[in-house]
Motif scaffolding. Structure first.
Motif, PDB file in Angstrom:
ATOM      1  N   UNK A 163       9.725  -0.024  10.335  1.00  9.41           N
ATOM      2  CA  UNK A 163       9.627   1.119   9.331  1.00  9.41           C
ATOM      3  C   UNK A 163      10.957   0.755   8.531  1.00  9.41           C
ATOM      4  N   UNK A 164      12.083   0.213   9.003  1.00  8.45           N
ATOM      5  CA  UNK A 164      13.029   0.040   8.209  1.00  8.45           C
ATOM      6  C   UNK A 164      13.253  -1.326   7.536  1.00  8.45           C
ATOM      7  N   UNK A 165      12.366  -2.176   7.614  1.00 14.46           N
ATOM      8  CA  UNK A 165      11.882  -3.410   7.040  1.00 14.46           C
ATOM      9  C   UNK A 165      12.914  -4.433   7.496  1.00 14.46           C
ATOM     10  N   UNK A 166      12.989  -4.402   8.915  1.00 15.31           N
ATOM     11  CA  UNK A 166      13.930  -5.351   9.496  1.00 15.31           C
ATOM     12  C   UNK A 166      13.362  -6.506  10.049  1.00 15.31           C
ATOM     13  N   UNK A 167      11.839  -6.563  10.155  1.00 17.39           N
ATOM     14  CA  UNK A 167      11.141  -7.577  10.753  1.00 17.39           C
ATOM     15  C   UNK A 167      10.147  -8.097   9.672  1.00 17.39           C
ATOM     16  N   UNK A 168      10.368  -9.516   9.706  1.00 16.62           N
ATOM     17  CA  UNK A 168       9.564 -10.147   8.533  1.00 16.62           C
ATOM     18  C   UNK A 168       8.925 -11.136   9.382  1.00 16.62           C
ATOM     19  N   UNK A 169       7.531 -11.659   8.639  1.00 19.11           N
ATOM     20  CA  UNK A 169       7.007 -12.891   8.941  1.00 19.11           C
ATOM     21  C   UNK A 169       7.299 -13.867   7.778  1.00 19.11           C
ATOM     22  N   UNK A 170       7.786 -15.082   8.095  1.00 19.61           N
ATOM     23  CA  UNK A 170       7.822 -16.127   7.056  1.00 19.61           C
ATOM     24  C   UNK A 170       8.707 -15.472   5.760  1.00 19.61           C
ATOM     25  N   UNK A 171       9.559 -14.623   6.138  1.00 24.30           N
ATOM     26  CA  UNK A 171      10.120 -14.008   5.059  1.00 24.30           C
ATOM     27  C   UNK A 171       9.655 -12.878   4.386  1.00 24.30           C
ATOM     28  N   UNK A 172       8.465 -12.492   4.829  1.00 26.79           N
ATOM     29  CA  UNK A 172       7.831 -11.341   4.196  1.00 26.79           C
ATOM     30  C   UNK A 172       7.737 -10.217   5.193  1.00 26.79           C
ATOM     31  N   UNK A 173       8.220  -8.878   4.719  1.00 29.45           N
ATOM     32  CA  UNK A 173       8.364  -7.687   5.630  1.00 29.45           C
ATOM     33  C   UNK A 173       7.133  -7.447   6.422  1.00 29.45           C
ATOM     34  N   UNK A 174       7.221  -7.148   7.727  1.00 26.40           N
ATOM     35  CA  UNK A 174       5.847  -6.741   8.436  1.00 26.40           C
ATOM     36  C   UNK A 174       5.866  -5.251   7.912  1.00 26.40           C
ATOM     37  N   UNK A 175       4.925  -4.477   7.732  1.00 25.94           N
ATOM     38  CA  UNK A 175       4.725  -3.149   7.032  1.00 25.94           C
ATOM     39  C   UNK A 175       4.396  -2.327   8.312  1.00 25.94           C
TER      40      UNK A 175
END
Length: 296
Positions: A76-88
């Motif tokens: 939710x805080x935008x700290x997790x990404x996949x290949x540089x794109x945030x997971x929503x």
């Protein structure tokens, strides 16, 4: 002869909705099933794993990043990404953690589940850090250990057995009240109490609107108005043991957790830590899965 006015159900355009007989069952009317909107949120069934996929929150928890709930906050805080794109969404389905990063750091694949027994000393927090400067359990852990998470919590002034694992999913399973894993404590108390009062706790108790489930409690030994009481419970709500004993008019001067499930404190000294053998962990988890299957 004029046709009788139709008074049955109508569709969204006002036309009569006729029930057609089901194939092979001419006497049974087919129940109307509303069409699912194209933009509707996926149902729970659509989120089940397929082809080895699992929710990213579950995979990250198993990899020891954090508990599933904490992972959801990270997403939710935008700290997790996949290949540089945030997971929503924590419901994102993946087969592996390849390309997943947290705070810019790539996440390693989950290692085999490990479990450690730690004798938490009195006067330290079950937390990763404390901004007021108080000691935490991590101040006592050797630096060469993998990243470990505590299973449950012990209060600042509660000592004894604390289980720690690198597997967030295992941590969650052990903490759930529905799992029914027993925790046993020894409490040194001051005040008057009878064995009969303690046995009444077997039926549960409500204190200040909070309901506590079944508790096994027994007097161990007494010296004047001081006594040791052994308590076994399965819920482990916040400060449960202290609140229940204080409700009986007792003052708790020392509280020690002596066992959690099949694992016991034994002769471990404060701040000691030891790893559970892989065989013992596998056997315990099989027993746990069997118990859960019976309840389910």
């Amino acid at each position: 002869m004029a046709e009788a006015e139709y008074s049955g159900p109508r569709d969204s355009k006002g036309k009569p909705r006729r029930h057609l007989p089901s194939p092979g069952r001419p006497d049974e009317k087919r129940a109307f099933r509303p069409r699912r909107p194209a933009n509707a949120a996926p149902s729970k069934g659509n989120l089940e794993r397929k082809d080895g996929e699992e929710r990213i929150a579950k995979l990250l928890a198993r990899a020891g990043v954090a508990s599933r709930r904490e992972v959801e906050r990270m997403i939710a805080d935008g700290r997790v990404e996949r290949d540089g794109v945030p997971i929503t969404t924590p419901a994102t389905m993946l087969k592996t953690l390849h390309g997943i990063s947290v705070d810019g750091n790539l996440v390693k694949q989950a290692e085999p589940t490990k479990l450690f027994l730690f004798h938490k000393p009195n006067g330290c927090l079950t937390a990763e850090r404390d901004f007021s400067g108080r000691k935490t359990i991590y101040d006592f852990l050797p630096a060469d250990l993998p990243r470990l998470m505590p299973i449950g919590r012990l209060d600042l002034n509660t000592e004894g057995l604390l289980l720690m694992t690198n597997d967030g999913e295992f941590k969650r399973q052990m903490e759930l009240p529905s799992t029914g894993v027993e925790r046993t404590y020894r409490a040194r108390t001051f005040g008057d109490v009878t064995q009969e009062q303690l046995e009444d706790l077997f039926n549960g108790i409500e204190i200040d609107g909070i309901k506590y489930g079944r508790i096994h409690a027994n007097l161990e030994r007494r010296t004047g108005s001081n006594q040791w009481i052994e308590i076994t419970l399965t819920e482990g709500k916040n400060r449960e043991v202290r609140r229940v004993l204080e409700h009986l008019g007792l003052k708790v001067s020392r509280l020690i957790r002596t066992s959690y499930g099949a694992f016991t404190l034994g002769e471990m000294a404060p701040a000691d830590i030891s790893e559970v053998r892989k065989f013992d962990l596998v056997m315990f988890r099989k027993t746990l899965d069997t118990q859960l299957a019976k309840k389910g």
